[in-house]
Enzyme design. Structure first.
Site, PDB file in Angstrom:
ATOM      1  N   LYS A 113      -5.861 -15.715 -73.603  1.00 36.19           N
ATOM      2  CA  LYS A 113      -5.965 -16.529 -74.428  1.00 36.19           C
ATOM      3  C   LYS A 113      -5.054 -16.167 -75.796  1.00 36.19           C
ATOM      4  O   LYS A 113      -5.161 -14.987 -75.950  1.00 36.19           O
ATOM      5  CB  LYS A 113      -7.370 -16.944 -75.100  1.00 36.19           C
ATOM      6  CG  LYS A 113      -7.918 -17.827 -73.849  1.00 36.19           C
ATOM      7  CD  LYS A 113      -9.340 -18.565 -74.315  1.00 36.19           C
ATOM      8  CE  LYS A 113     -10.038 -19.467 -73.258  1.00 36.19           C
ATOM      9  NZ  LYS A 113     -11.405 -19.734 -73.835  1.00 36.19           N
ATOM     10  N   SER A 120     -14.328 -25.991 -81.164  1.00 33.38           N
ATOM     11  CA  SER A 120     -13.175 -25.160 -82.087  1.00 33.38           C
ATOM     12  C   SER A 120     -11.856 -25.739 -82.316  1.00 33.38           C
ATOM     13  O   SER A 120     -11.314 -25.783 -83.294  1.00 33.38           O
ATOM     14  CB  SER A 120     -13.212 -23.783 -81.497  1.00 33.38           C
ATOM     15  OG  SER A 120     -14.270 -23.365 -81.342  1.00 33.38           O
ATOM     16  N   ARG A 156     -22.420 -29.668 -74.365  1.00 34.93           N
ATOM     17  CA  ARG A 156     -22.036 -30.760 -75.078  1.00 34.93           C
ATOM     18  C   ARG A 156     -22.202 -32.131 -74.193  1.00 34.93           C
ATOM     19  O   ARG A 156     -22.719 -33.095 -74.651  1.00 34.93           O
ATOM     20  CB  ARG A 156     -20.885 -30.792 -75.837  1.00 34.93           C
ATOM     21  CG  ARG A 156     -20.656 -29.884 -77.136  1.00 34.93           C
ATOM     22  CD  ARG A 156     -19.286 -29.495 -77.464  1.00 34.93           C
ATOM     23  NE  ARG A 156     -18.642 -29.039 -76.395  1.00 34.93           N
ATOM     24  CZ  ARG A 156     -17.403 -28.534 -76.451  1.00 34.93           C
ATOM     25  NH1 ARG A 156     -16.840 -28.232 -77.536  1.00 34.93           N
ATOM     26  NH2 ARG A 156     -16.828 -27.696 -75.348  1.00 34.93           N
ATOM     27  N   HIS A 197     -22.028 -24.135 -82.400  1.00 31.22           N
ATOM     28  CA  HIS A 197     -22.385 -22.514 -82.213  1.00 31.22           C
ATOM     29  C   HIS A 197     -23.482 -22.239 -83.003  1.00 31.22           C
ATOM     30  O   HIS A 197     -24.523 -21.730 -82.330  1.00 31.22           O
ATOM     31  CB  HIS A 197     -21.344 -21.743 -82.276  1.00 31.22           C
ATOM     32  CG  HIS A 197     -19.990 -21.868 -81.547  1.00 31.22           C
ATOM     33  ND1 HIS A 197     -18.550 -22.030 -82.179  1.00 31.22           N
ATOM     34  CD2 HIS A 197     -19.666 -22.110 -80.426  1.00 31.22           C
ATOM     35  CE1 HIS A 197     -17.775 -22.164 -81.358  1.00 31.22           C
ATOM     36  NE2 HIS A 197     -18.470 -22.245 -79.990  1.00 31.22           N
TER      37      HIS A 197
END
Ligand code: PNS
Length: 162
Positions: free
Chosen positions: A41, A130, A92, A17
Site C-alpha cells: 500500500k 479513511s 460497517r 476507528h
C-alpha cells in the site's frame, strides 16, 4: 491480563476507528492499536504520522489503557508478539463482511488460540472511511464530521490544494 489487538491501516484514524477503540478499551485490560506497515500500500501518511495521530486522539479522549504499535509481519504473528489473544475489527456494512470473514477464518487457521471479534459500527459512523475522508479533504471539503478535531489540520495540510 486480557489484551486485545485492533489492527488497521489508520490512514488516517477516523471517528469510526475511535468508536471501536473506545468500546474495545472498556472490555480489555489493554488494547494495542497496531498500525499495519503494508509494503503493497502507498499510504498518504507515514507510519509515524499515523501512530502519532492515533496517540493524540486517544489521549484527547482520556483513554489510558491503549498502546500504539506497528507491524510489518502477519497480523496473527503481531498479535502473538504483543500477547493478544483477541483481534478486534469494526464492521460497517455487509460489504465489509466477506473480506473480514475470510480473514478471520484464515487467521484462526494460522493461530487457533487467537479469536477475532467484530464491533458493529454505530449508525452515525456507518459511511465513514479513511478513503472518504481523504477524498473530501482533497477537494477542500469539510472533514470535521468524520475525524476528531485534533487531527483535522494534519489532514487538511496534507491535501491542501491551491
Ligand atoms: O485497515 P485495513 O487496511 O483494512 O487493515 C488491513 C489489515 C490490518 C488486516 C492488513 O493490512 C494486515 O494486517 N496485513 C498484514 C498481513 C496479514 O496478516 N493479512 C491477513 C492474513 S489473512
Amino acid at each position: 491480563m486480557k489484551i486485545a489487538l485492533y489492527p488497521g491501516s489508520f490512514d488516517p484514524v477516523t471517528y469510526g476507528h475511535l468508536d471501536v477503540i473506545r468500546r474495545a478499551s472498556k472490555l480489555f485490560d489493554k488494547l494495542v492499536v497496531g498500525v499495519s506497515n503494508n509494503p503493497k500500500k502507498t499510504p498518504s501518511f507515514t507510519l509515524d504520522e499515523r501512530q502519532d495521530m492515533i496517540r493524540r486522539v486517544v489521549a484527547a479522549e482520556g483513554i489510558t489503557n491503549v498502546e500504539i504499535g506497528s507491524y510489518t509481519s502477519l497480523l496473527v504473528d503481531y498479535a502473538a508478539q504483543v500477547g493478544a489473544n483477541v483481534i478486534v475489527r469494526g464492521l460497517r456494512a455487509v460489504s465489509d463482511f466477506e473480506y473480514e470473514f475470510q480473514m478471520s477464518l484464515a487467521n484462526h487457521q494460522l493461530h487457533p488460540d487467537i479469536e477475532t471479534i467484530f464491533f458493529n459500527t454505530q449508525e452515525r459512523n456507518l459511511y465513514i472511511s479513511s478513503s472518504l475522508v481523504k477524498e473530501i479533504a482533497s477537494h477542500n471539503g469539510d472533514i470535521t464530521r468524520f475525524v476528531p478535531p485534533g487531527i483535522v489540520e494534519d489532514i487538511q495540510n496534507r491535501f491542501k490544494t491551491l
